[in-house]
Motif scaffolding. Structure first.
Motif, PDB file in Angstrom:
ATOM      1  N   LYS A  45     -20.335 -45.024  23.146  1.00  0.00           N
ATOM      2  CA  LYS A  45     -18.867 -44.819  22.693  1.00  0.00           C
ATOM      3  C   LYS A  45     -18.423 -46.420  22.002  1.00  0.00           C
ATOM      4  CE  LYS A  45     -14.838 -43.041  22.910  1.00  0.00           C
ATOM      5  NZ  LYS A  45     -14.685 -41.416  22.457  1.00  0.00           N
ATOM      6  N   ARG A  55     -16.311 -42.112  32.557  1.00  0.00           N
ATOM      7  CA  ARG A  55     -14.943 -41.297  31.936  1.00  0.00           C
ATOM      8  C   ARG A  55     -15.729 -40.373  31.055  1.00  0.00           C
ATOM      9  NH1 ARG A  55      -9.968 -45.353  30.258  1.00  0.00           N
ATOM     10  NH2 ARG A  55      -8.931 -45.066  32.296  1.00  0.00           N
ATOM     11  N   ALA A  96     -17.201 -37.701  32.907  1.00  0.00           N
ATOM     12  CA  ALA A  96     -16.099 -36.516  33.504  1.00  0.00           C
ATOM     13  C   ALA A  96     -15.414 -35.992  32.304  1.00  0.00           C
ATOM     14  CB  ALA A  96     -15.140 -37.589  34.407  1.00  0.00           C
ATOM     15  N   THR A  97     -15.755 -36.260  30.986  1.00  0.00           N
ATOM     16  CA  THR A  97     -15.224 -35.711  29.817  1.00  0.00           C
ATOM     17  C   THR A  97     -13.848 -35.956  29.467  1.00  0.00           C
ATOM     18  OG1 THR A  97     -14.437 -33.410  30.533  1.00  0.00           O
ATOM     19  CG2 THR A  97     -16.641 -33.653  30.076  1.00  0.00           C
ATOM     20  N   ILE A  98     -13.243 -37.145  30.131  1.00  0.00           N
ATOM     21  CA  ILE A  98     -12.110 -37.602  29.871  1.00  0.00           C
ATOM     22  C   ILE A  98     -12.267 -38.412  28.517  1.00  0.00           C
ATOM     23  CG2 ILE A  98     -10.445 -39.338  30.643  1.00  0.00           C
ATOM     24  CD1 ILE A  98     -11.185 -38.823  33.703  1.00  0.00           C
ATOM     25  N   LEU A  99     -13.227 -38.869  28.222  1.00  0.00           N
ATOM     26  CA  LEU A  99     -13.514 -39.448  27.014  1.00  0.00           C
ATOM     27  C   LEU A  99     -14.678 -38.623  26.173  1.00  0.00           C
ATOM     28  CD1 LEU A  99     -13.353 -43.444  27.384  1.00  0.00           C
ATOM     29  CD2 LEU A  99     -11.312 -41.911  26.746  1.00  0.00           C
ATOM     30  N   GLU A 100     -14.599 -38.607  24.962  1.00  0.00           N
ATOM     31  CA  GLU A 100     -15.824 -38.188  24.211  1.00  0.00           C
ATOM     32  C   GLU A 100     -16.702 -39.162  23.939  1.00  0.00           C
ATOM     33  OE1 GLU A 100     -16.387 -34.780  20.672  1.00  0.00           O
ATOM     34  OE2 GLU A 100     -14.208 -35.224  21.457  1.00  0.00           O
ATOM     35  N   GLU A 153     -14.684 -28.417  29.575  1.00  0.00           N
ATOM     36  CA  GLU A 153     -14.123 -27.694  30.530  1.00  0.00           C
ATOM     37  C   GLU A 153     -15.055 -27.270  31.727  1.00  0.00           C
ATOM     38  OE1 GLU A 153     -11.788 -24.934  28.063  1.00  0.00           O
ATOM     39  OE2 GLU A 153     -10.903 -27.133  27.325  1.00  0.00           O
ATOM     40  N   ARG A 177     -15.986 -30.213  33.664  1.00  0.00           N
ATOM     41  CA  ARG A 177     -14.923 -30.765  34.763  1.00  0.00           C
ATOM     42  C   ARG A 177     -14.898 -29.690  35.908  1.00  0.00           C
ATOM     43  NH1 ARG A 177     -11.997 -31.955  29.928  1.00  0.00           N
ATOM     44  NH2 ARG A 177     -10.915 -30.114  29.936  1.00  0.00           N
ATOM     45  N   ALA A 178     -15.223 -28.492  35.603  1.00  0.00           N
ATOM     46  CA  ALA A 178     -15.305 -27.642  36.887  1.00  0.00           C
ATOM     47  C   ALA A 178     -16.370 -27.923  37.688  1.00  0.00           C
ATOM     48  CB  ALA A 178     -15.214 -26.258  36.104  1.00  0.00           C
ATOM     49  N   PHE A 224     -13.783 -36.309  40.305  1.00  0.00           N
ATOM     50  CA  PHE A 224     -13.696 -37.560  39.564  1.00  0.00           C
ATOM     51  C   PHE A 224     -12.620 -38.206  40.472  1.00  0.00           C
ATOM     52  CE2 PHE A 224     -11.937 -40.573  36.636  1.00  0.00           C
ATOM     53  CZ  PHE A 224     -12.966 -41.353  36.275  1.00  0.00           C
TER      54      PHE A 224
END
Lengths: 402, 249
Positions: free
Chosen positions: B9, B50, B53-57, B75, B78-79, B83
């Motif tokens: 990142k 993050r 948890a896919t909060i950031l790409e 999505e 996240r399912a 987190f």
């Protein structure tokens, strides 16, 4: 797009919104109470002021007139005024409200009248001071009556009919229905108010659901759930839109009822003088105004959310959105200025176009071409604003700005 | 299972230019195991978690969470993830139960399953006494339990904890530690970051030491102790990170 997820987000936002005391105050109480309090206050105040002004017998002063007893006697004979002794400081006395007006009779006025030479009597008063204006009005009535009496006597002396100086009369007759008369009185204001209020109603939830979430630390919580950013934005947007509409509907309902009450009160008080004021608004017109304001409300909700999302805190968002209020107020105010009429170019300018078309609708004028252009163009602007809001919600640099 | 594959990142900073917050990090976390991510402040722990948890790409690389790619199916990832961090707060005007229900519904649970799941979790975490109390009226411990219930409601196979005990009192921290251990016992894949060495020693099956966005060392506690000939974990970290930290200073 997952409609179920949008609905879940919306329901949750609605629950939180309804539990917020600030929301109840800004969205429900203020719009419901502001207009009745403002209008009943205005009516009570004006009734008290006008009543006390009418009760008072204004003191007036006559300047010169020693050589013109006729006009002086006519003034003294009027029981609606009290003539006080002349003083050099009459101007100061008017300013200090010791007397309400002064009548300046030119020297040799009586002699001039006898010779038929025209003369001018000056009435000195304090403009903007209601009791002084009433005093001047009484003086003018006395002098007019004296003048009419003189004319009548002169005509009689020469055996001439009264119709010689008034060969015909004129009378104005209104053909507009009452709602159009009411519309022209407050029509421009209704459109303006719907626009301003639909924006103010959206400001608080737009901040709370974006910058407010960041500040409270719930943004990361919701972003860790499987809901897509699109569904999340749409759920939030629907709540902001609902708040905007609720505020506008409550405000206009309250305003309409207040105006109806004011119109009724003013009509009653004006009946004695024969002048009536109509404040009736057709329900169709009000519904049409709301329909026109719908896409604008969508536009406001999306734009406000997008801008507020850039802020890290509630306070920062408020500082971003305050200047935006002016951006909305300026075209809305421009539309109520006299002479600003709807034309094909103005029909494409957001806010101004809706405000102008609302003004026309309230007065009962439906230009369907303009209405369609305005509705369609505002829908396009609103769709662009929603698209930008969704894109902004997908930008990490905005969501996690540090 | 979690597989980080050259996860990277980069951020753009107006003053400092491009910042490599995470630089090609690769590791694997197995189900039924706890992976501890250790490092100083700004080492890249939070950014890594993050991204998982896919909060950031990720800018480059990717991670596979329970078979789903974080870049291609965020999505779905996240399912499959729960987190929890100190930054994941609760909605103040919702009750504890409404908070958990909200996340259950967002995870697509039907009402019958949701109700059953909530009863089970609230019983396990002893939350029935405050389930109808608004979150802004809860104590810190109650809030943490509600947050845990929120992460568990959809029964995710992967749990991600970012410094979950920072700023908490001893009793609340114990609840969290117990909960993390329970997740492992239930066969979940767990990754967590912390500053507290005793937590690592007590919980972690595998340890990764990160600094400057790079994963510098990896292994079990026993392996790390043997490699660095040092029993104290804090000393091991100083040995791994120290030369780089000194060079940066």
């Amino acid at each position: 797009m997952n409609l179920h997820a949008v609905g879940v987000v919306y329901r949750k936002e609605l629950t939180e919104w309804l539990r917020d005391r600030r929301t109840l105050i800004s969205t429900v109480l203020v719009p419901l109470l502001a207009f009745p309090i403002l209008i009943s206050g205005m009516i009570s105040l004006s009734t008290v002021l006008i009543g006390s002004a009418k009760k008072e017998v204004p003191k007036i002063m006559i300047i010169h007139g020693e050589d013109s007893p006729g006009v002086v006697d006519a003034l003294r004979a009027n029981k609606d005024v009290e003539v006080v002794a002349y003083a050099d400081n009459w101007k100061d006395q008017i300013s200090d409200k010791q007397i309400r007006a002064a009548v300046e009779i030119p020297e040799g006025f009586q002699a001039s009248l006898d010779k038929g030479t025209p003369q001018t009597i000056q009435i000195h008063y304090y403009e903007g001071e209601i009791k002084s204006e009433f005093g001047a009005e009484h003086v003018e009535k006395s002098l007019k009556a004296y003048r009419d009496d003189l004319v009548k006597k002169r005509l009689e002396a020469k055996n001439l009919p009264d119709s010689l100086i008034a060969p015909f009369d004129t009378k104005q007759h209104n053909v507009a229905p009452p709602e159009k008369v009411g519309g022209s009185t407050i029509g421009s204001m209704i459109g303006y108010m719907v626009i301003i209020l639909s924006m103010t109603g959206a400001i608080y939830p737009a901040i709370d659901l974006t910058a407010g979430e960041k500040e409270r630390g719930t943004m990361e919580t919701i972003l860790s759930s499987p809901v897509s950013r699109l569904d999340l934005v749409l759920g939030k947007f629907l709540l902001v839109f609902s708040a905007s509409l609720t505020t506008a509907i409550l405000s206009v309902t309250s305003m309409g009822l207040s105006f109806a009450y004011m119109g009724h009160a003013l009509s009653n008080s004006a009946n004695a003088s024969g002048a009536g004021i109509h404040m009736n608004l057709g329900l169709t017109s009000v519904v049409a105004v709301f329909l026109m304001a719908l896409p604008l409300s969508v536009l406001f909700s999306a734009v406000l959310m997008t801008v507020a999302l850039f802020a890290k805190t509630y306070k920062e968002a408020q500082s971003y959105l305050t200047p935006m209020t002016f951006i909305v107020v300026i075209p809305a105010v421009a539309s109520v200025l006299p002479g600003v009429e709807l034309n094909p170019k103005l029909a494409l300018i957001p806010i101004l176009n809706t405000s102008l078309v609302c003004k026309e609708i309230i007065t009962g004028t439906y230009h369907w071409g303009s209405i369609a252009t305005i509705f369609a163009s505002t829908c396009v602007y609103a769709a662009i604003a929603i698209f930008i809001a969704v894109r902004t919600f997908q930008r990490e640099s905005v969501l996690f700005r540090s | 299972m979690i597989e980080a594959r050259s996860l990277s990142k980069r951020f753009q900073d107006k003053k400092r230019g491009e910042i490599r917050a995470v630089d090609s990090v690769t590791f694997t976390c197995q189900p039924g195991k706890i992976y501890g991510l250790l490092g100083a402040n700004g080492a890249g722990k939070t950014t890594t978690l993050r991204m998982l948890a896919t909060i950031l790409e990720p800018t480059d690389g990717t991670a596979i969470i329970n078979g789903f790619d974080v870049v291609e199916h965020p999505e779905k990832v996240r399912a499959n993830v729960g987190f929890l961090s100190t930054a994941t707060a609760l909605y103040p005007r919702l009750t504890a139960q409404e908070m958990v229900e909200y996340f259950g519904r967002l995870n697509g649970l039907d009402e019958v399953t949701l109700k059953k799941r909530i009863e089970d979790i609230f019983h396990r975490l002893d939350m029935n006494g405050f389930r109808d109390r608004r979150c802004d009226k809860l104590s810190t411990g109650m809030k943490q339990k509600t947050s845990i219930a929120r992460t568990l409601v959809h029964d995710p196979p992967v749990m991600i904890f970012d410094e979950p005990t920072t700023g908490l009192d001893v009793m609340t921290a114990r609840t969290i530690i117990g909960f993390i251990a329970d997740c492992r016992n239930r066969g979940k894949t767990v990754i967590f970051s912390t500053h507290i060495m005793s937590e690592v020693e007590r919980l972690c099956d595998h340890i990764g030491i990160i600094h400057g966005g790079k994963l510098l060392e990896e292994g079990t506690l026993a392996e790390l102790r043997a490699k660095h000939n040092e029993h104290n974990l804090e000393e091991i970290i100083v040995k791994v990170v120290g030369p780089l930290a000194n060079a940066e200073a």
